[in-house]
Design a protein around this motif. Structure first.
Motif, short mmCIF file in Angstrom:
data_model
loop_
_atom_site.label_atom_id
_atom_site.label_comp_id
_atom_site.label_asym_id
_atom_site.label_seq_id
_atom_site.Cartn_x
_atom_site.Cartn_y
_atom_site.Cartn_z
N HIS A 57 2.10 -5.63 6.79
CA HIS A 57 0.82 -5.46 6.09
C HIS A 57 0.87 -4.03 5.56
N ALA A 93 -3.69 -1.43 -8.77
CA ALA A 93 -4.88 -2.19 -9.20
C ALA A 93 -5.47 -2.77 -7.93
N ASP A 94 -6.27 -3.82 -8.03
CA ASP A 94 -6.81 -4.44 -6.81
C ASP A 94 -7.02 -5.93 -7.05
N ARG A 124 -4.19 6.29 0.18
CA ARG A 124 -4.80 7.49 0.78
C ARG A 124 -3.92 8.28 1.71
N THR A 167 -4.26 -12.72 2.15
CA THR A 167 -4.54 -11.94 3.35
C THR A 167 -5.31 -12.74 4.40
N ARG A 169 0.83 -1.23 0.00
CA ARG A 169 0.00 0.00 0.00
C ARG A 169 0.85 1.27 0.00
N TYR A 184 -14.00 -12.91 -0.53
CA TYR A 184 -14.76 -11.73 -0.97
C TYR A 184 -15.91 -12.11 -1.90
N TYR A 217 -2.10 11.17 -4.06
CA TYR A 217 -3.04 10.09 -4.40
C TYR A 217 -4.48 10.58 -4.23
N ARG A 269 -7.36 10.52 -7.03
CA ARG A 269 -8.50 9.66 -6.71
C ARG A 269 -9.79 10.46 -6.85
N ALA A 316 1.21 3.16 -2.50
CA ALA A 316 0.36 4.14 -3.18
C ALA A 316 -0.99 4.08 -2.47
N PHE A 376 -12.85 4.56 -7.20
CA PHE A 376 -11.63 3.75 -7.12
C PHE A 376 -11.48 2.88 -8.37
O1 CP3 Z 1 0.16 0.31 -3.37
C1 CP3 Z 1 -0.27 -0.86 -3.49
O2 CP3 Z 1 -0.17 -1.71 -2.58
C2 CP3 Z 1 -0.84 -1.30 -4.82
C3 CP3 Z 1 -2.24 -1.40 -4.99
C4 CP3 Z 1 -3.11 -2.34 -4.16
C5 CP3 Z 1 -4.38 -1.95 -3.69
N1 CP3 Z 1 -4.97 -3.07 -3.12
C6 CP3 Z 1 -4.98 -0.61 -3.83
C7 CP3 Z 1 -6.14 -0.24 -3.02
C8 CP3 Z 1 -2.90 -3.67 -3.79
C9 CP3 Z 1 -1.67 -4.55 -3.98
C10 CP3 Z 1 -4.10 -4.12 -3.15
C11 CP3 Z 1 -4.30 -5.51 -2.67
C12 CP3 Z 1 -5.53 -5.85 -1.93
N2 CP3 Z 1 -6.80 -5.38 -2.15
C13 CP3 Z 1 -5.60 -6.83 -0.91
C14 CP3 Z 1 -4.44 -7.70 -0.42
C15 CP3 Z 1 -3.53 -6.96 0.48
C16 CP3 Z 1 -4.15 -6.51 1.77
O3 CP3 Z 1 -4.25 -5.29 1.95
O4 CP3 Z 1 -4.54 -7.36 2.57
C17 CP3 Z 1 -6.94 -6.90 -0.48
C18 CP3 Z 1 -7.49 -7.79 0.62
C19 CP3 Z 1 -7.69 -5.99 -1.27
C20 CP3 Z 1 -9.15 -5.73 -1.23
C21 CP3 Z 1 -9.46 -4.33 -0.91
N3 CP3 Z 1 -9.25 -3.26 -1.75
C22 CP3 Z 1 -10.05 -3.85 0.28
C23 CP3 Z 1 -10.44 -4.70 1.47
C24 CP3 Z 1 -10.18 -2.46 0.12
C25 CP3 Z 1 -10.86 -1.52 1.07
C26 CP3 Z 1 -10.11 -1.29 2.30
C27 CP3 Z 1 -9.56 0.08 2.29
O5 CP3 Z 1 -8.37 0.23 2.60
O6 CP3 Z 1 -10.36 0.99 2.00
C28 CP3 Z 1 -9.63 -2.11 -1.13
C29 CP3 Z 1 -9.54 -0.74 -1.70
C30 CP3 Z 1 -8.17 -0.27 -2.08
N4 CP3 Z 1 -7.26 -0.99 -2.81
C31 CP3 Z 1 -7.63 1.03 -1.82
C32 CP3 Z 1 -6.35 1.05 -2.41
C33 CP3 Z 1 -5.39 2.20 -2.46
C34 CP3 Z 1 -8.34 2.17 -1.09
C35 CP3 Z 1 -9.44 2.65 -1.99
C36 CP3 Z 1 -9.64 4.12 -2.07
O7 CP3 Z 1 -8.76 4.85 -2.57
O8 CP3 Z 1 -10.75 4.55 -1.71
#
Ligand code: CP3
Length: 360
Positions: free
Chosen positions: A328, A80-81, A35, A212, A31, A157, A40, A44, A33, A50
């Motif tokens: 994490h 990406a996600d 919030r 995760t 993470r 999920y 970012y 965003r 990259a 997103f």
């Molecule tokens: O910088 C990076 O790590 C690259 C991008 C990345 C994101 N998600 C961007 C993101 C990566 C590698 C992920 C992986 C991801 N996504 C995981 C595995 C790693 C972990 O964190 O456990 C999981 C479980 C997800 C699913 C996911 N995506 C959730 C549960 C959420 C919401 C939680 C939150 O933090 O709001 C997301 C959204 C998400 N993915 C955001 C980002 C930057 C936040 C969204 C936003 O900008 O509103």
């Protein structure tokens, strides 16, 4: 494992993944990259949602590069996600502010045939365009990491329709209906392989698989639901694209991380916050490259507390092939200045003298 000293040319991150050790380890952050960075939040907002950000290659590539521009890290991770695969399989997905992802309706047995027939590469083509643009703009000595969720985490999920508040719900479901769960996982293995090969062909230098929700599974169940599917993905990816290293991040598996570290499909293993670094050095470093471990919350705190935690980890892995990272992802409350301090402290090498001082 015997660790030759890394050369200073090419990407230190990739050399370390190849088994080299270095005086100062390469680093990137989960993470990195997101919030916590004002730049970012600005993009965003411009993107709207997103998902729109994930599917806009120019903006997604810019977001991928933001932490590299700001902190000069050794690797960028594709923005990406893990939930883009369910989305490409046809399951509707949205991200609700404050609540995280919402997938609806949850996957049922009747959906599996349709998923199996679905191609994920074409609908995810904007992601590969992001990889291409990012690789073009990234310096040669920086690596670009592609990624996917491991099938078990993605399945949680898909079946719960949102972030799992209680992973035991799905574990019970596996005991009650193992065929359904393993069929879904087999489909996710196939689709993830296609997706990752397309990321590599677009320019990803290494891959990370995120599991995760792997914690809490008994060993034989963990093998079926996490270890085997992750290794099957890596094996198929390596068969098609042999030179791409794969990092496994099975979060929360404790001593069962050894099972992952021992596999020839594993080039590196990510350790989480709960894992004792001395244990990882003893039982994981002898089999593979180790990455991560720092509690992302000490970076929110910053200062001496953060430096002491960094010093403890880095001194533990000194001499072994090790990639510095978190246990994490960064949380949104992380002050970017603390990340800058963190990077400067790791690069300064002062954590070595911190160890000597502590011994006096
Ligand atoms: O910088 C990076 O790590 C690259 C991008 C990345 C994101 N998600 C961007 C993101 C990566 C590698 C992920 C992986 C991801 N996504 C995981 C595995 C790693 C972990 O964190 O456990 C999981 C479980 C997800 C699913 C996911 N995506 C959730 C549960 C959420 C919401 C939680 C939150 O933090 O709001 C997301 C959204 C998400 N993915 C955001 C980002 C930057 C936040 C969204 C936003 O900008 O509103």
């Amino acid at each position: 494992m015997e660790a030759p000293e890394a050369k200073t040319t090419a990407s230190l991150f990739l050399q370390t993944l190849g088994g080299a050790s270095s005086t100062i380890p390469p680093m990137w952050f989960m993470r990195q990259a997101g919030r916590y960075l004002p730049e970012y939040r600005a993009l965003r907002e411009k993107a709207g949602s997103f998902l729109d950000l994930c599917f806009s290659p120019d903006m997604a590539s810019e977001v991928t590069l933001q932490p590299i521009d700001r902190f000069d890290l050794d690797a960028a991770i594709l923005f990406a996600d893990i939930l883009l695969i369910p989305h490409a399989l046809g399951q509707s997905l949205s991200f609700v502010a404050g609540e995280g992802p919402q997938l609806a309706p949850p996957t049922r047995a009747a959906d599996l045939d349709a998923y199996q027939k679905r191609d994920v590469v074409e609908p995810l083509s904007p992601v590969f365009e992001t990889v291409r643009k990012t690789r073009e703009r990234l310096a040669d000595d920086k690596a670009l990491i592609g990624f996917a969720g491991a099938p078990w985490t993605v399945a949680t999920y898909m079946l719960e329709g949102r972030s799992s508040r209680d992973p035991s719900v799905l574990r019970l479901r596996y005991y009650q209906d193992p065929d359904f769960i393993t069929s879904l996982m087999a489909i996710l293995v196939d689709k993830t392989v296609d997706y990752l090969i397309a990321q590599i062909d677009a320019g990803a230098d290494a891959i990370q698989l995120f599991d995760t929700w792997a914690g809490g599974l008994p060993r034989d169940v963990l093998k079926v639901l996490s270890l085997d599917p992750m290794m099957a993905i890596s094996k198929a990816v390596k068969k098609a694209r042999p030179d791409t290293p794969v990092i496994m991040f099975p979060k929360g598996v404790g001593e069962k991380a050894v099972d992952y570290a021992l596999s020839p499909q594993t080039d590196a293993i990510g350790v989480d916050t709960a894992m004792e670094p001395s244990w990882a050095r003893e039982y994981l470093s002898r089999h593979t490259v180790v990455q991560g471990g720092l509690d992302p919350l000490v970076v929110v705190a910053g200062g001496d507390m953060m430096r002491e935690a960094v010093s403890a980890i880095l001194n533990q892995f000194d001499g072994a092939p090790y990639i510095f990272n978190l246990g994490h992802g960064f949380v949104p409350a992380t002050p970017p200045e603390h990340v800058a301090d963190l990077v400067a402290y790791v690069r300064s090498g002062d954590w070595r003298s911190a160890k000597k001082d502590a011994r006096r």
